[in-house]
Design a protein around this motif. Structure first.
Motif, PDB file in Angstrom:
ATOM      1  N   VAL A  83       3.948   0.425  -4.284  1.00 60.02           N
ATOM      2  CA  VAL A  83       3.546   1.767  -3.957  1.00 60.02           C
ATOM      3  C   VAL A  83       3.339   2.021  -2.393  1.00 60.02           C
ATOM      4  O   VAL A  83       3.048   3.038  -1.866  1.00 60.02           O
ATOM      5  CB  VAL A  83       2.069   2.002  -4.392  1.00 60.02           C
ATOM      6  N   SER A  84       3.552   0.979  -1.549  1.00 58.15           N
ATOM      7  CA  SER A  84       3.546   1.013  -0.115  1.00 58.15           C
ATOM      8  C   SER A  84       4.238   2.116   0.504  1.00 58.15           C
ATOM      9  O   SER A  84       3.658   2.781   1.647  1.00 58.15           O
ATOM     10  CB  SER A  84       3.710  -0.203   0.696  1.00 58.15           C
TER      11      SER A  84
ATOM     12  N   PHE B  58      -2.616   6.707  -6.803  1.00 61.64           N
ATOM     13  CA  PHE B  58      -3.772   5.940  -7.124  1.00 61.64           C
ATOM     14  C   PHE B  58      -3.453   5.320  -8.514  1.00 61.64           C
ATOM     15  O   PHE B  58      -4.513   4.828  -9.247  1.00 61.64           O
ATOM     16  CB  PHE B  58      -4.849   7.006  -7.400  1.00 61.64           C
ATOM     17  N   SER B  59      -2.074   4.856  -8.706  1.00 61.69           N
ATOM     18  CA  SER B  59      -1.715   4.216  -9.910  1.00 61.69           C
ATOM     19  C   SER B  59      -0.624   3.575  -9.699  1.00 61.69           C
ATOM     20  O   SER B  59       0.493   3.782  -9.182  1.00 61.69           O
ATOM     21  CB  SER B  59      -1.522   5.151 -11.283  1.00 61.69           C
TER      22      SER B  59
ATOM     23  N   LEU C  81      -3.717  -1.321  -4.569  1.00 60.72           N
ATOM     24  CA  LEU C  81      -2.506  -1.566  -5.111  1.00 60.72           C
ATOM     25  C   LEU C  81      -1.552  -2.089  -3.783  1.00 60.72           C
ATOM     26  O   LEU C  81      -0.763  -3.115  -4.232  1.00 60.72           O
ATOM     27  CB  LEU C  81      -1.934  -0.327  -5.646  1.00 60.72           C
ATOM     28  N   GLN C  82      -1.833  -1.879  -2.630  1.00 63.18           N
ATOM     29  CA  GLN C  82      -0.953  -2.243  -1.775  1.00 63.18           C
ATOM     30  C   GLN C  82      -1.134  -3.952  -1.753  1.00 63.18           C
ATOM     31  O   GLN C  82      -0.150  -4.640  -1.321  1.00 63.18           O
ATOM     32  CB  GLN C  82      -1.342  -1.761  -0.331  1.00 63.18           C
ATOM     33  N   ALA C  83      -2.441  -4.407  -1.663  1.00 67.22           N
ATOM     34  CA  ALA C  83      -2.879  -5.558  -1.588  1.00 67.22           C
ATOM     35  C   ALA C  83      -2.262  -6.499  -2.661  1.00 67.22           C
ATOM     36  O   ALA C  83      -1.803  -7.568  -2.541  1.00 67.22           O
ATOM     37  CB  ALA C  83      -4.347  -5.930  -1.513  1.00 67.22           C
ATOM     38  N   LEU C  84      -2.273  -5.968  -3.863  1.00 69.69           N
ATOM     39  CA  LEU C  84      -1.813  -6.682  -4.947  1.00 69.69           C
ATOM     40  C   LEU C  84      -0.110  -6.896  -4.770  1.00 69.69           C
ATOM     41  O   LEU C  84       0.634  -7.811  -5.026  1.00 69.69           O
ATOM     42  CB  LEU C  84      -1.780  -5.999  -6.391  1.00 69.69           C
ATOM     43  N   GLU C  85       0.368  -5.596  -4.407  1.00 67.65           N
ATOM     44  CA  GLU C  85       1.868  -5.709  -4.136  1.00 67.65           C
ATOM     45  C   GLU C  85       2.159  -6.680  -2.955  1.00 67.65           C
ATOM     46  O   GLU C  85       3.205  -7.460  -3.118  1.00 67.65           O
ATOM     47  CB  GLU C  85       2.440  -4.351  -3.435  1.00 67.65           C
TER      48      GLU C  85
END
Length: 479
Positions: free
Chosen positions: A96-97, A438-439, A212-216
């Motif tokens: 998502v970044s 946001f998803s 989500l960015q942290a997970l990526e």
């Protein structure tokens, strides 16, 4: 999936809300006093205060000094709340970044109306008092302090935070607390402490794009759990998800969730912590908006119910006191030693002058006064925004009524593409945060998150009116 049974205060709040909407309780009418309600219903004062606080945050009643609670005459018309999404059941790689960078880079432009921003208006914060505190603290600085605060943080600030946490029902061990460069470093360190590449992490649906960015970044997979726009994570849906696949951790925002503004009821928070503890699954709690409640009391964080050391509680002063100072913290329970080692290996330390400034400001005793003014300003502005949305947005628009924070989540009619709406609004120097941010799988295509934490901005009313006009035009053009 079935939700948890409503608590006593929720039952009382809903009963009174129905009476207000049906006209049984009329505009300007005084509600029974807390003492009367306790006597009539056989419930505790805290239950009544929670119910009245919920009605106050929903804009249905108002408190008048030394007079009690009254039905508001100017309450906004009732828009339906957005519907809870039914997320996919499988874990999703996150990418998502690029979209986040594309869509949100413009929010730094002062000429853009910041409805897509992540921060409240700068004038709401006591920067002059913080500057005085910083100057005073630096004059007292001793050479030994310069290196003594490495890794875990400055001792006076850590002591002040432990004191505030204790008053909120969250006693912390001294060696549990680590001062970080904002909440995002705290959250990233905690996520790294409890996962390995390829692991599955449960997030809310929708969830904060920075999660989500942290997970990526860490090569983790996201699985989304159904989340009610008012009450937060659906515990039964979470149980079913955990039965289906192994999960390394959950990353949730139980108080004033971004973007929904959802506030998990106290009983649901406690049940969440207990259920995850039975499975030995860590909970990373993002509590950056916890101080921005609009009722009468601060909601307890999930960390208040942690008996197994599995809740990694993260927060900061960035949204409540000092944006730009980048002072946050992690209370990581049994994972504190790992978080401390990761902090040492990454940034080593958090800048000392901002820590000293905030510690001195807290010692002066003005923080809670500032918070009261900030919460009041945000609550008033939310009601103003709800009235403008009711007036200008198309029929069928659904909107949340959070009990704190400064975000509204809009579900637009199906014919409106929120990403296209965002780009049209940007052409008019108005930013938004479209729902696709946001998803992990870019759902929420006709949803918007709006930042309404900008009272006194003369452009605000015009911006919401123009957004409503663009949404009307999109509906008219839809096949």
């Amino acid at each position: 999936m079935s939700a948890a049974a409503p608590t006593l205060y929720e039952q009382l709040a809903e009963e009174l809300a129905d009476g207000i909407r049906d006209g049984v309780l009329r505009a300007g009418e005084r509600l029974p006093s807390v003492r009367q309600t306790c006597r009539q219903r056989g419930i505790s004062p805290s239950t009544v205060f929670q119910a009245y606080g919920q009605l106050e945050s929903d804009g249905l009643i108002e408190a008048r000094a030394r007079s009690g609670f009254f039905v508001r005459a100017d309450r906004p018309a009732a828009r339906a709340a957005p519907r809870a999404a039914e997320p996919r059941h499988d874990a999703t790689p996150v990418a998502v970044s690029e979209l986040v960078f594309e869509l949100l880079g413009s929010t730094r432009d002062a000429d853009v109306v910041p409805l897509g921003s992540a921060f409240p208006a700068p004038h709401l914060f006591p920067f002059e008092a913080l500057a005085r505190s910083g100057a005073r603290a630096m004059r007292r600085l001793k050479p030994a302090q310069i290196t003594g605060a490495l890794t875990v943080g400055e001792s006076q600030l850590r002591q002040a935070l432990r004191h505030r946490c204790t008053l909120q029902g969250v006693p912390l061990a001294d060696d549990e607390l680590v001062i970080t460069n904002g909440a995002m470093e705290a959250l990233n360190l905690c996520l790294q402490a409890v996962t390995r590449p390829g692991d599955v992490v449960v997030v809310e649906s929708p969830t904060f794009y920075a999660a989500l960015q942290a997970l990526e970044r860490l090569d983790l997979r996201a699985v989304e759990v159904q989340t009610d726009p008012r009450d937060g994570v659906d515990l039964e849906a979470l149980e079913a998800l955990l039965d289906r696949q192994p999960v390394a951790a959950c990353w949730f925002m139980p108080s004033f969730q971004n973007p929904l503004g959802a506030l998990m009821p106290v009983a649901r928070k406690q049940a969440l912590v207990e259920r995850l503890a039975r499975r030995a699954i860590p909970l990373i709690e993002d509590d950056v908006y916890g101080e921005l409640y609009s009722g009468t009391r601060r909601p307890p964080p999930a960390k208040a119910f942690d008996r197994a050391g599995l809740v990694l509680h993260c927060a900061s002063f960035s949204k409540s006191l000092a944006p730009g100072y980048r002072v946050g913290w992690a209370a990581a329970g049994r994972f504190a030693p790992v978080v401390q080692r990761l902090k040492t290996m990454t940034s080593l330390a958090t800048s000392l002058p901002p820590q000293l400034a905030i510690a001195d400001y807290l010692a002066q005793g003005g923080y809670d006064r500032h918070l009261r003014r900030l919460r009041e300003a945000l609550a008033v502005q939310q009601q103003r925004a709800l009235r403008l949305i009711e007036r200008h947005f198309p029929a069928g628009t659904r909107v949340t009524r959070p009990a704190g924070g400064y975000f509204l989540w809009l579900e637009l009619p199906a014919g409106v593409d929120a990403l296209q709406l965002h780009r049209q609004a940007m052409a008019r120097s108005i930013s938004t945060a479209p729902g696709v941010l946001f998803s992990a799988d870019r759902r929420f295509t006709h949803h918007l998150r709006l930042n309404v934490g900008h009272p006194d901005d003369p452009r605000f009313e015009s911006a919401l009116r123009q957004l409503g006009e663009l949404a009307h035009e999109a509906m008219a053009a839809a096949p």
